[in-house]
Design a protein around this motif. Sequence first.
Motif, PDB file in Angstrom:
ATOM      1  N   ARG A 197      -6.997   4.381 -12.632  1.00  0.00           N
ATOM      2  CA  ARG A 197      -6.987   3.810 -11.285  1.00  0.00           C
ATOM      3  C   ARG A 197      -5.562   3.790 -10.754  1.00  0.00           C
ATOM      4  O   ARG A 197      -4.624   3.520 -11.491  1.00  0.00           O
ATOM      5  CB  ARG A 197      -7.551   2.392 -11.315  1.00  0.00           C
ATOM      6  CG  ARG A 197      -9.030   2.349 -11.670  1.00  0.00           C
ATOM      7  CD  ARG A 197      -9.572   0.935 -11.826  1.00  0.00           C
ATOM      8  NE  ARG A 197      -9.215   0.101 -10.707  1.00  0.00           N
ATOM      9  CZ  ARG A 197      -8.923  -1.205 -10.807  1.00  0.00           C
ATOM     10  NH1 ARG A 197      -8.920  -1.798 -11.987  1.00  0.00           N
ATOM     11  NH2 ARG A 197      -8.619  -1.910  -9.754  1.00  0.00           N
ATOM     12  N   PRO A 198      -5.380   4.038  -9.462  1.00  0.00           N
ATOM     13  CA  PRO A 198      -4.025   4.041  -8.898  1.00  0.00           C
ATOM     14  C   PRO A 198      -3.434   2.639  -8.784  1.00  0.00           C
ATOM     15  O   PRO A 198      -4.156   1.645  -8.676  1.00  0.00           O
ATOM     16  CB  PRO A 198      -4.218   4.669  -7.518  1.00  0.00           C
ATOM     17  CG  PRO A 198      -5.644   4.435  -7.173  1.00  0.00           C
ATOM     18  CD  PRO A 198      -6.389   4.394  -8.474  1.00  0.00           C
ATOM     19  N   LEU A 199      -2.120   2.592  -8.781  1.00  0.00           N
ATOM     20  CA  LEU A 199      -1.399   1.329  -8.650  1.00  0.00           C
ATOM     21  C   LEU A 199      -1.826   0.579  -7.398  1.00  0.00           C
ATOM     22  O   LEU A 199      -1.969  -0.642  -7.426  1.00  0.00           O
ATOM     23  CB  LEU A 199       0.117   1.582  -8.634  1.00  0.00           C
ATOM     24  CG  LEU A 199       1.016   0.380  -8.324  1.00  0.00           C
ATOM     25  CD1 LEU A 199       0.811  -0.745  -9.332  1.00  0.00           C
ATOM     26  CD2 LEU A 199       2.466   0.809  -8.253  1.00  0.00           C
ATOM     27  N   ALA A 200      -2.034   1.288  -6.299  1.00  0.00           N
ATOM     28  CA  ALA A 200      -2.392   0.635  -5.030  1.00  0.00           C
ATOM     29  C   ALA A 200      -3.620  -0.263  -5.173  1.00  0.00           C
ATOM     30  O   ALA A 200      -3.678  -1.335  -4.574  1.00  0.00           O
ATOM     31  CB  ALA A 200      -2.620   1.675  -3.940  1.00  0.00           C
ATOM     32  N   GLU A 201      -4.589   0.142  -5.979  1.00  0.00           N
ATOM     33  CA  GLU A 201      -5.783  -0.694  -6.198  1.00  0.00           C
ATOM     34  C   GLU A 201      -5.410  -2.001  -6.893  1.00  0.00           C
ATOM     35  O   GLU A 201      -5.909  -3.070  -6.523  1.00  0.00           O
ATOM     36  CB  GLU A 201      -6.825   0.051  -7.026  1.00  0.00           C
ATOM     37  CG  GLU A 201      -7.565   1.105  -6.257  1.00  0.00           C
ATOM     38  CD  GLU A 201      -8.652   1.765  -7.090  1.00  0.00           C
ATOM     39  OE1 GLU A 201      -9.179   1.122  -8.040  1.00  0.00           O
ATOM     40  OE2 GLU A 201      -8.970   2.927  -6.791  1.00  0.00           O
ATOM     41  N   PHE A 202      -4.557  -1.929  -7.877  1.00  0.00           N
ATOM     42  CA  PHE A 202      -4.131  -3.138  -8.588  1.00  0.00           C
ATOM     43  C   PHE A 202      -3.322  -4.054  -7.671  1.00  0.00           C
ATOM     44  O   PHE A 202      -3.443  -5.277  -7.747  1.00  0.00           O
ATOM     45  CB  PHE A 202      -3.308  -2.776  -9.830  1.00  0.00           C
ATOM     46  CG  PHE A 202      -4.123  -2.194 -10.940  1.00  0.00           C
ATOM     47  CD1 PHE A 202      -4.789  -3.015 -11.840  1.00  0.00           C
ATOM     48  CD2 PHE A 202      -4.235  -0.821 -11.094  1.00  0.00           C
ATOM     49  CE1 PHE A 202      -5.553  -2.494 -12.875  1.00  0.00           C
ATOM     50  CE2 PHE A 202      -4.994  -0.281 -12.122  1.00  0.00           C
ATOM     51  CZ  PHE A 202      -5.658  -1.115 -13.008  1.00  0.00           C
ATOM     52  N   ASP A 236       0.834  -1.209   0.000  1.00  0.00           N
ATOM     53  CA  ASP A 236       0.000   0.000   0.000  1.00  0.00           C
ATOM     54  C   ASP A 236       0.865   1.254   0.000  1.00  0.00           C
ATOM     55  O   ASP A 236       0.610   2.194  -0.747  1.00  0.00           O
ATOM     56  CB  ASP A 236      -0.921   0.019   1.226  1.00  0.00           C
ATOM     57  CG  ASP A 236      -2.156  -0.854   1.053  1.00  0.00           C
ATOM     58  OD1 ASP A 236      -2.506  -1.188  -0.100  1.00  0.00           O
ATOM     59  OD2 ASP A 236      -2.768  -1.191   2.080  1.00  0.00           O
ATOM     60  N   ALA A 237       1.886   1.264   0.845  1.00  0.00           N
ATOM     61  CA  ALA A 237       2.778   2.432   0.924  1.00  0.00           C
ATOM     62  C   ALA A 237       3.535   2.638  -0.381  1.00  0.00           C
ATOM     63  O   ALA A 237       3.680   3.769  -0.857  1.00  0.00           O
ATOM     64  CB  ALA A 237       3.752   2.264   2.083  1.00  0.00           C
ATOM     65  N   VAL A 238       4.003   1.565  -0.967  1.00  0.00           N
ATOM     66  CA  VAL A 238       4.742   1.656  -2.227  1.00  0.00           C
ATOM     67  C   VAL A 238       3.817   2.133  -3.347  1.00  0.00           C
ATOM     68  O   VAL A 238       4.200   2.975  -4.166  1.00  0.00           O
ATOM     69  CB  VAL A 238       5.403   0.311  -2.575  1.00  0.00           C
ATOM     70  CG1 VAL A 238       5.926   0.299  -3.995  1.00  0.00           C
ATOM     71  CG2 VAL A 238       6.522   0.005  -1.584  1.00  0.00           C
ATOM     72  N   GLY A 239       2.592   1.630  -3.371  1.00  0.00           N
ATOM     73  CA  GLY A 239       1.639   2.047  -4.396  1.00  0.00           C
ATOM     74  C   GLY A 239       1.407   3.549  -4.389  1.00  0.00           C
ATOM     75  O   GLY A 239       1.254   4.182  -5.441  1.00  0.00           O
ATOM     76  N   ALA A 240       1.418   4.144  -3.201  1.00  0.00           N
ATOM     77  CA  ALA A 240       1.182   5.577  -3.083  1.00  0.00           C
ATOM     78  C   ALA A 240       2.288   6.399  -3.744  1.00  0.00           C
ATOM     79  O   ALA A 240       2.047   7.510  -4.221  1.00  0.00           O
ATOM     80  CB  ALA A 240       1.052   5.966  -1.609  1.00  0.00           C
ATOM     81  N   VAL A 241       3.492   5.869  -3.800  1.00  0.00           N
ATOM     82  CA  VAL A 241       4.620   6.582  -4.408  1.00  0.00           C
ATOM     83  C   VAL A 241       4.419   6.744  -5.911  1.00  0.00           C
ATOM     84  O   VAL A 241       4.953   7.667  -6.520  1.00  0.00           O
ATOM     85  CB  VAL A 241       5.941   5.828  -4.112  1.00  0.00           C
ATOM     86  CG1 VAL A 241       7.103   6.388  -4.905  1.00  0.00           C
ATOM     87  CG2 VAL A 241       6.235   5.878  -2.634  1.00  0.00           C
ATOM     88  N   PHE A 242       3.640   5.874  -6.510  1.00  0.00           N
ATOM     89  CA  PHE A 242       3.476   5.888  -7.958  1.00  0.00           C
ATOM     90  C   PHE A 242       2.317   6.756  -8.434  1.00  0.00           C
ATOM     91  O   PHE A 242       2.019   6.784  -9.622  1.00  0.00           O
ATOM     92  CB  PHE A 242       3.320   4.453  -8.483  1.00  0.00           C
ATOM     93  CG  PHE A 242       4.608   3.694  -8.509  1.00  0.00           C
ATOM     94  CD1 PHE A 242       5.403   3.677  -9.642  1.00  0.00           C
ATOM     95  CD2 PHE A 242       5.045   3.008  -7.388  1.00  0.00           C
ATOM     96  CE1 PHE A 242       6.606   2.990  -9.658  1.00  0.00           C
ATOM     97  CE2 PHE A 242       6.242   2.314  -7.391  1.00  0.00           C
ATOM     98  CZ  PHE A 242       7.026   2.302  -8.530  1.00  0.00           C
ATOM     99  N   LEU A 243       1.674   7.476  -7.511  1.00  0.00           N
ATOM    100  CA  LEU A 243       0.638   8.413  -7.937  1.00  0.00           C
ATOM    101  C   LEU A 243       1.280   9.426  -8.877  1.00  0.00           C
ATOM    102  O   LEU A 243       2.396   9.883  -8.648  1.00  0.00           O
ATOM    103  CB  LEU A 243       0.025   9.123  -6.723  1.00  0.00           C
ATOM    104  CG  LEU A 243      -0.802   8.245  -5.799  1.00  0.00           C
ATOM    105  CD1 LEU A 243      -1.231   9.047  -4.568  1.00  0.00           C
ATOM    106  CD2 LEU A 243      -2.008   7.666  -6.513  1.00  0.00           C
TER     107      LEU A 243
END
Length: 188
Positions: free
Chosen positions: A168-173, A88-95
């Motif tokens: 859609r954000p990476l975190a969702e995937f 989840d934390a890593v996904g947020a970096v890719f926004l």
Amino acid sequence: MSRWEPNARGRLEQAALDLYSERGFEQTTAAQIAERAGLSERTFFRHYADKREVLFGGAPILEKLFVDTLAGTEDTVAPIDAVASTLDAVGAVFLDRYEHARQRQAVIAASPELRERELIKLASLSAALATTLRGRGVEEPAASLAAEAGVAVFKVGFERWIGGDGERPLAEFLRESLDQLRTVASGG
């Protein structure tokens, strides 16, 4: 060219991505990348060992984010749940990084040499995660399995994300991929 080059690394990275997309990785030289960025070839080699590393310069930063986030989870959290919160934390970096990530991955996919380097990066990430889990008291083979599963979830989720439209954000995937892994593991 001036002695001080603001955002030289970023300029070199963007120039490399553009040239690799236009001409191909194998047909692009470090000199051409530097020229496109408005910098000298010497500046290129001050920042990168070779033209591959322009695409992988962020790997240590990403690995550090994974490791630091995982290390910061409560010791009482199950290994796979600790990996999930890390994803989840890593996904947020890719926004706001969709276009860059999509372009970078297209360049990597077109080159066997770069695909090999990407696999090495993922193996290094898995080893670092396993070491971190062991440091949290997770025994083998659970530490290695959770680390490998986390990297697999990241890889699959990332590929699905860049294959989409970027809405859609990476975190969702990543969450969806982890849910699918849990379903598969439970026999569903």
